[in-house]
Scaffold this active site. Structure first.
Site, short mmCIF file in Angstrom:
data_model
loop_
_atom_site.label_atom_id
_atom_site.label_comp_id
_atom_site.label_asym_id
_atom_site.label_seq_id
_atom_site.Cartn_x
_atom_site.Cartn_y
_atom_site.Cartn_z
N SER A 156 7.42 31.53 -37.39
CA SER A 156 6.62 30.59 -38.01
C SER A 156 7.53 29.02 -37.92
CB SER A 156 6.52 31.00 -39.53
OG SER A 156 5.53 30.06 -39.81
N ASP A 192 -3.71 35.74 -35.96
CA ASP A 192 -3.04 34.86 -36.74
C ASP A 192 -3.74 33.66 -37.11
OD1 ASP A 192 -1.06 33.45 -37.86
OD2 ASP A 192 0.65 34.16 -36.39
N HIS A 247 -0.02 36.90 -39.24
CA HIS A 247 1.37 35.81 -39.44
C HIS A 247 2.38 37.16 -39.90
CE1 HIS A 247 2.84 32.00 -39.09
NE2 HIS A 247 3.42 32.22 -40.12
#
Ligand SMILES: *[C@@H]1O[C@H](CO)[C@@H](O)[C@H](O)[C@H]1NC(C)=O
Ligand SMILES: *[C@@H]1O[C@H](CO)[C@@H](O)[C@H](O)[C@H]1NC(C)=O
Ligand SMILES: *[C@@H]1O[C@H](CO)[C@@H](O)[C@H](O)[C@H]1NC(C)=O
Length: 410
Positions: free
Chosen positions: A182, A352, A385
């Site tokens: 991320s 995601d 995610h």
């Protein structure tokens, strides 16, 4: 009110904790922050003691200083559980926003990335960026001072990342494999695009890569970012953004009590539908996360959402930008400048909602001139995610591929 609510939504969308697999937390509307504050593990115990040595692994706590005076914490797992030879190639693992090193250590030793790497002979270093629980020290500033929080991910790129790389390189004398998740991927790509760390970097694995943020499947977040990016700064005075603090809790609750807003659905919609999380792991996560960040960091991310350009923090007017950059507009990070010979592994999830497939597509387009033999791309259709850091099957889906990617080079 609206400003605060949208800030919280914006915060949530990068949060590492907000989704659970089976709805077990569906009823705890607005109490995410409260839960974690109440059960937070004592600060006197370092991350090694909390979640590494308990599993029979050696672990060292390290402290290092950035050029702008922050004192940051790292954990090192120098060898596998059954011992063996030290001196494996170093891997630096960088968490995303609202997280810290413990994020990687929530699942069992057979399932978590750092221990899998250690058991494969790597010398594992896990970083904690400024502002997180164990990196709240500075040579002259204190976290109660707003100045302590006067930074965005530009400073993570300019100071924290070079400090981590420099320290690990000094300690090991070997080139480093990097892993980011991320925001940890954006930090790395921004840094590499400016040619930094090149002499210390062996290769990089980017999980749930974040560069562009214009296609997030969360209209509300995009709207919030676009509408309120200017006001957020004024509201918080660019100080600490503490998701566990009473203000954020209260407004989160407020938001969730809005008619028509179902927080369970909202949060799922924001983060994506993670396939493979373990409810016990989420419990453990909530005891330790989310971590504070700087409000300015969130504003900077909101600017990326708003403007669709990967660039430095925009001070909002030509004069202030001129003062900081010598230009009326913030300089752009040109991701295409990343060394085309750098070995890259990119893994992204089909579900995601943050690292959206379309945004990843734009990123891959920036890398289209990359040496094809140096670029591995993996798409996991049912991953979202959080599966990349906490998925119970992440070893089979992702980590074994990362290990192979690193070993293949040796
Ligand atoms: C690395 O070691 C050298 C020599 O001991 C020292 O001068 C330098 O400051 C160190 N750099 C980092 C980033 O620790
Ligand atoms: C979920 O976590 C618990 C507690 O760590 C563990 O006992 C269990 O085996 C895990 N389940 C899966 C599917 O990994
Ligand atoms: C970005 O870098 C690439 C490769 O070095 C170059 O071709 C391109 O012109 C640059 N783009 C901008 C906007 O500077």
């Amino acid at each position: 009110m609206q400003v605060m609510a949208s800030l919280v939504v914006l915060g949530l969308c990068f949060m590492v904790l907000a989704v659970e697999p089976d709805g077990a937390y569906g009823s705890s509307r607005g109490s995410l922050a409260g839960n974690s504050a109440a059960a937070a593990a004592p600060v006197t115990n370092g991350i090694c003691a909390i979640s590494v040595t308990t599993h029979g692994y050696k672990c060292e706590e390290h402290e290092l200083k950035t050029d702008d005076g922050y004192i940051l914490n790292m954990q090192r797992i120098p060898e596998g559980r059954v011992g063996g030879s030290r001196g494996g190639q170093p891997v630096l693992i960088q968490h995303g926003i609202f997280a810290d090193a413990i994020t990687w250590l929530l699942n069992s030793p057979e399932q978590n990335l750092p221990m899998i790497l250690a058991d494969n002979g790597f010398d594992v270093w896990i970083s904690n960026t400024r502002g997180t629980r164990f990196s709240q020290k500075h040579i002259s500033l204190n976290p109660v001072q707003p100045e302590f929080w006067d930074w965005s991910w530009d400073e993570l790129v300019a100071y924290d990342l070079p400090a981590f790389f420099g320290y690990v390189f000094n300690q090991t004398g070997q080139k480093i494999h990097y892993i980011g998740h991320s925001l940890g991927t954006l930090m790395a790509m921004a840094s590499f695009s400016e040619g930094h760390q090149a002499d210390m970097l062996q290769s990089a694995a980017l999980l749930s890569p974040i560069a562009y943020l214009s296609h997030m499947k969360t209209a509300l977040v995009v709207l919030a970012a676009k509408a309120f990016v200017g006001e957020i700064a004024t509201m918080f005075g660019l100080a600490e953004f503490n998701p566990k603090g009473p203000e954020v809790s209260a407004f989160l609750k407020d938001l969730c009590d809005n008619p028509g807003v179902n927080c369970y659905d909202l949060v799922s919609a924001i983060s994506g539908k993670n396939c493979c999380l373990n409810a016990s792991t989420i419990d453990f996560a909530l005891q330790n996360e989310p971590q504070s960040t700087a409000t300015k960091n969130l504003v900077h991310l909101a600017q990326i959402v708003r403007d669709g350009v990967i660039k430095k923090y925009d001070y909002g007017n030509p004069d202030d930008n001129m003062k900081h950059y010598g230009e009326a507009k913030p300089p752009v990070y040109n991701i295409s400048n990343i060394d085309r010979e750098l070995r890259l592994f990119i893994s992204y999830g089909g579900l995601d909602a943050l690292s959206d497939v379309e945004d990843v597509g734009l990123l891959l387009d920036l890398l289209k001139l990359h040496d094809v033999n140096k670029l591995s791309i993996q798409n996991i259709k049912d991953y979202a995610h959080l599966d990349f850091i906490m998925g119970v099957n992440a070893k089979d889906m992702v980590y074994n591929q990362v290990v192979k990617f690193f070993k293949y080079q040796q």
